[in-house]
Enzyme design. Structure first.
Site, PDB file in Angstrom:
ATOM      1  N   LYS A 179      -1.307   1.631 -12.168  1.00  0.00           N
ATOM      2  CA  LYS A 179      -0.322   0.599 -12.495  1.00  0.00           C
ATOM      3  C   LYS A 179      -0.972  -0.476 -13.362  1.00  0.00           C
ATOM      4  O   LYS A 179      -0.457  -0.872 -14.391  1.00  0.00           O
ATOM      5  CB  LYS A 179       0.261   0.007 -11.209  1.00  0.00           C
ATOM      6  CG  LYS A 179       1.282  -1.073 -11.473  1.00  0.00           C
ATOM      7  CD  LYS A 179       1.896  -1.619 -10.200  1.00  0.00           C
ATOM      8  CE  LYS A 179       2.769  -2.824 -10.546  1.00  0.00           C
ATOM      9  NZ  LYS A 179       3.323  -3.477  -9.377  1.00  0.00           N
ATOM     10  N   GLU A 185     -12.418   2.377 -10.223  1.00  0.00           N
ATOM     11  CA  GLU A 185     -12.615   3.793  -9.857  1.00  0.00           C
ATOM     12  C   GLU A 185     -11.914   4.688 -10.889  1.00  0.00           C
ATOM     13  O   GLU A 185     -12.459   5.687 -11.352  1.00  0.00           O
ATOM     14  CB  GLU A 185     -12.017   4.095  -8.471  1.00  0.00           C
ATOM     15  CG  GLU A 185     -12.753   3.482  -7.306  1.00  0.00           C
ATOM     16  CD  GLU A 185     -12.179   2.129  -6.905  1.00  0.00           C
ATOM     17  OE1 GLU A 185     -11.659   1.397  -7.790  1.00  0.00           O
ATOM     18  OE2 GLU A 185     -12.272   1.787  -5.721  1.00  0.00           O
ATOM     19  N   GLY A 240       2.584  -0.319  -6.377  1.00  0.00           N
ATOM     20  CA  GLY A 240       1.775   0.902  -6.497  1.00  0.00           C
ATOM     21  C   GLY A 240       2.063   1.894  -5.373  1.00  0.00           C
ATOM     22  O   GLY A 240       2.228   3.091  -5.611  1.00  0.00           O
ATOM     23  N   ARG A 241       2.139   1.403  -4.143  1.00  0.00           N
ATOM     24  CA  ARG A 241       2.345   2.323  -3.009  1.00  0.00           C
ATOM     25  C   ARG A 241       3.780   2.825  -2.915  1.00  0.00           C
ATOM     26  O   ARG A 241       4.092   3.640  -2.056  1.00  0.00           O
ATOM     27  CB  ARG A 241       1.895   1.657  -1.708  1.00  0.00           C
ATOM     28  CG  ARG A 241       2.551   0.329  -1.407  1.00  0.00           C
ATOM     29  CD  ARG A 241       1.838  -0.408  -0.264  1.00  0.00           C
ATOM     30  NE  ARG A 241       2.318  -1.768  -0.087  1.00  0.00           N
ATOM     31  CZ  ARG A 241       1.873  -2.827  -0.747  1.00  0.00           C
ATOM     32  NH1 ARG A 241       0.935  -2.679  -1.666  1.00  0.00           N
ATOM     33  NH2 ARG A 241       2.359  -4.025  -0.507  1.00  0.00           N
ATOM     34  N   GLU A 326      -0.971  -1.675   4.025  1.00  0.00           N
ATOM     35  CA  GLU A 326      -1.080  -2.534   2.839  1.00  0.00           C
ATOM     36  C   GLU A 326       0.177  -3.399   2.707  1.00  0.00           C
ATOM     37  O   GLU A 326       0.115  -4.536   2.246  1.00  0.00           O
ATOM     38  CB  GLU A 326      -1.293  -1.695   1.568  1.00  0.00           C
ATOM     39  CG  GLU A 326      -1.759  -2.519   0.384  1.00  0.00           C
ATOM     40  CD  GLU A 326      -2.300  -1.684  -0.765  1.00  0.00           C
ATOM     41  OE1 GLU A 326      -3.521  -1.433  -0.811  1.00  0.00           O
ATOM     42  OE2 GLU A 326      -1.505  -1.272  -1.631  1.00  0.00           O
ATOM     43  N   HIS A 356      -5.735  18.509  19.797  1.00  0.00           N
ATOM     44  CA  HIS A 356      -7.080  18.928  20.196  1.00  0.00           C
ATOM     45  C   HIS A 356      -8.126  17.934  19.731  1.00  0.00           C
ATOM     46  O   HIS A 356      -9.312  18.231  19.702  1.00  0.00           O
ATOM     47  CB  HIS A 356      -7.359  20.326  19.636  1.00  0.00           C
ATOM     48  CG  HIS A 356      -6.360  21.328  20.115  1.00  0.00           C
ATOM     49  ND1 HIS A 356      -6.479  21.986  21.312  1.00  0.00           N
ATOM     50  CD2 HIS A 356      -5.173  21.722  19.593  1.00  0.00           C
ATOM     51  CE1 HIS A 356      -5.423  22.784  21.491  1.00  0.00           C
ATOM     52  NE2 HIS A 356      -4.617  22.626  20.451  1.00  0.00           N
ATOM     53  N   LYS A 468     -13.084  -6.513  -3.987  1.00  0.00           N
ATOM     54  CA  LYS A 468     -13.315  -6.008  -5.355  1.00  0.00           C
ATOM     55  C   LYS A 468     -14.089  -7.042  -6.169  1.00  0.00           C
ATOM     56  O   LYS A 468     -14.972  -6.704  -6.961  1.00  0.00           O
ATOM     57  CB  LYS A 468     -11.985  -5.735  -6.061  1.00  0.00           C
ATOM     58  CG  LYS A 468     -11.180  -4.587  -5.496  1.00  0.00           C
ATOM     59  CD  LYS A 468      -9.963  -4.358  -6.389  1.00  0.00           C
ATOM     60  CE  LYS A 468      -8.909  -3.526  -5.720  1.00  0.00           C
ATOM     61  NZ  LYS A 468      -7.634  -3.529  -6.431  1.00  0.00           N
TER      62      LYS A 468
HETATM   63  O1  F6P Z   1      -6.637  -1.766  -4.105  1.00  0.00           O
HETATM   64  C1  F6P Z   1      -5.299  -1.817  -3.848  1.00  0.00           C
HETATM   65  C2  F6P Z   1      -4.458  -1.305  -4.959  1.00  0.00           C
HETATM   66  O2  F6P Z   1      -4.126  -2.346  -5.790  1.00  0.00           O
HETATM   67  C3  F6P Z   1      -3.237  -0.586  -4.422  1.00  0.00           C
HETATM   68  O3  F6P Z   1      -2.224  -1.457  -4.117  1.00  0.00           O
HETATM   69  C4  F6P Z   1      -2.926   0.362  -5.512  1.00  0.00           C
HETATM   70  O4  F6P Z   1      -2.105   1.404  -5.072  1.00  0.00           O
HETATM   71  C5  F6P Z   1      -4.315   0.825  -5.892  1.00  0.00           C
HETATM   72  O5  F6P Z   1      -5.120  -0.327  -5.749  1.00  0.00           O
HETATM   73  C6  F6P Z   1      -4.435   1.369  -7.278  1.00  0.00           C
HETATM   74  O6  F6P Z   1      -4.037   0.429  -8.234  1.00  0.00           O
HETATM   75  P1  F6P Z   1      -3.693   0.855  -9.718  1.00  0.00           P
HETATM   76  O7  F6P Z   1      -2.519   1.778  -9.664  1.00  0.00           O
HETATM   77  O8  F6P Z   1      -3.367  -0.426 -10.437  1.00  0.00           O
HETATM   78  O9  F6P Z   1      -4.889   1.532 -10.297  1.00  0.00           O
END
Ligand code: F6P
Length: 504
Positions: A179, A185, A240-241, A326, A356, A468
């Protein structure tokens, strides 16, 4: 505690109201929650006092219910297949949403000879499509194009290494999903994939042909090197979620066809219509939210579990963890004051495997952990053994819920099951794209309901950011390879010592 295994009344005996509800062909049975008629009445009054109905109306009307970020939370528009106008500040968003659907459909027809898709994204840019790809992989009747779908989320290069061991660079397509397009990452993994394409002999123009992006930051994707016409936008009013309904869900359409993606959206849309229009007393997301609130108020529960008795839904609890924790893992309310309740810890995994593992604690531990048992009426394979196996799966599901609710007395304290452990049963008629969409939307709407009941803004995530920020100076200190790092404004003494340990 039960006095005998056969004659003791179950916790349902307290309850006379309707305990079984259905919507979108899904059945919710709350009979093992131990909520009697008076308690249900009080819960619905509490919901009305929290102005829940107004909140639901505001959410679908595009009001700025995400007040800290001053935006609507309108992921429902992404699955609004009726295309009725959805206005944000007076402007209909459906033409832009429809245009993206058309582009997704066109892309499904364009990709020929693709062997591998590498979907790079994390959190909300990962869980939804990963869950859907897994969940629908072996559903009888669903046609898969058989591409290898790789999900690259972790910065740990183990995941990268695993993917690159099998992907064929010249017939791979890469979708960078973020987003913000600033998530470290994701951008670092994307750079690593571009480097791999180069090392594998792909030319600049082949790489450009390979790279796609899905983002609310189109400029960021362009700056990275993705061609404009290979960028699928989504918007800041989609959290995002909550974004799997946007082009973030591209892998679903690419692998299972655009019709399956539409079915996925249709199931969610049907659940939205139910959530929007059903009275609270018949409203599945609301009823599920109220069962949790009840257990919080009665037992101060700190955790709940979601156990899908469907191996295909093993990723569902991981998706749900982000959705719930979240969204609602916050201690301050919309009014800036401390809240009484917020999200409990959520966990789970596919049954019967989960039995289990940690069900011992559910039965005899000191904590009461409400459970959502999720079952699917139809077997999820067309193997000859499927019917017999499925019967055993379902009998396990039903037996666990009954044992947890009723308990069992015994002479030996070790053999006593205290009982009165609450659970819901949610029954899906079958697992397909439609019911997967309905299931996810049910839980999304449940999370929004809980946020409204707890007075929490479910659509921001300020707490995730601080770690972060701190990672940057720490990364710099690690890169220095020094073993004499001292505590500073950004790095405390414990962490300085740990950096020195890593650097030594
Ligand atoms: O670290 C949290 C977050 O901002 C989430 O809310 C989101 O889904 C994820 O990181 C990834 O964010 P992006 O889609 O901006 O890379």
């Amino acid at each position: 505690m039960s006095s005998s295994s056969t004659s003791t009344p179950t916790i349902t005996s307290l309850a006379t109201p309707k305990q079984v509800h259905s919507a979108v062909n899904m059945v919710l049975d709350t009979a093992y929650q131990g909520i009697d008629a008076a308690a249900w009445k009080a819960l619905f009054s509490e919901a009305r006092a929290s102005k829940l109905e107004q909140f639901i109306a505001d959410m679908f009307a595009g009001k700025h219910i995400n007040q800290s970020e001053d935006r609507p939370a309108l992921h429902s528009a992404l699955r609004n297949l009726s295309k009725t106008p959805v206005l944000i500040d007076g402007q209909d968003v459906m033409p832009a949403v429809t245009q993206v659907w058309q582009r997704i459909e066109a892309l499904c027809n364009q990709w020929v000879g693709v062997t591998d898709v590498i979907h790079i994204g994390i959190g909300g840019s990962d869980f939804g499509p990963r869950l859907a790809i897994e969940a629908l992989a072996h559903v009888p009747g669903i046609q898969s194009r058989g591409m290898r779908m790789h999900f690259l989320a972790n910065i740990d290069t183990a995941e990268l290494g695993r993917i690159l061991a099998t992907a064929k660079p010249h017939s791979t397509r890469v979708i960078i999903v973020s987003k913000s397009f600033t998530t470290l990452e994701t951008t670092m993994n994307a750079k690593a994939i571009v480097a791999w394409l180069k090392e594998s002999g792909c030319t600049q123009s082949q790489i450009a042909h390979t790279l796609y992006a899905v983002t609310a930051n189109v400029a960021g994707a362009k700056a990275f090197g993705v061609e404009q016409d290979q960028i699928f936008p989504f918007w800041d009013w989609v959290g995002g979620r909550y974004s799997v309904w946007s082009a973030v869900g591209l892998p679903i359409a690419l692998q299972y066809g655009f019709a399956a993606f539409e079915d996925f959206l249709a199931g969610a849309h049907a659940m939205d219509l139910h959530f929007q229009h059903a009275p609270l007393e018949e409203n599945l997301p609301v009823i599920m939210a109220l069962t949790l609130l009840y257990q919080q108020e009665q037992h101060d529960i700190k955790a709940y579990a979601a156990i899908p008795y469907a191996d295909a839904l093993d990723w569902f609890p991981k998706w749900l963890q982000q959705l719930d924790m979240e969204s609602n893992g916050k201690s301050v309310g919309r009014d800036g004051k401390p809240v009484k309740h917020s999200s409990p810890v959520v966990f789970g995994s596919a049954g019967s495997n989960a039995q289990h593992s940690y069900f011992q604690l559910f039965h005899q531990g000191t904590e009461i952990i409400p459970i959502d048992f999720i079952a699917v009426r139809q077997p999820m394979s067309d193997r000859p053994e499927a019917v017999a196996h499925h019967r055993i799966l379902l009998s396990n599901c039903l037996a666990q819920a009954q044992a947890l609710a009723n308990g069992k007395d015994a002479e030996n304290p070790n053999d006593i099951y205290p009982g009165k452990r609450p659970s819901n049963l949610l029954l899906l008629p079958e697992l397909n794209a439609f019911y997967l969409g309905a299931l996810l939307a049910l839980y999304e709407n449940r999370a929004a309901t809980l946020g409204a009941l707890w007075n929490i803004n479910s659509f921001d995530q300020p707490g995730v950011e601080y770690g972060k920020v701190l990672a940057k100076p720490i990364e710099k200190a690690l890169a220095s390879h020094q073993i004499t790092i001292q505590a500073s404004a950004d790095i405390d003494a414990v962490t300085a010592a740990r950096i020195n340990l890593f650097n030594s």
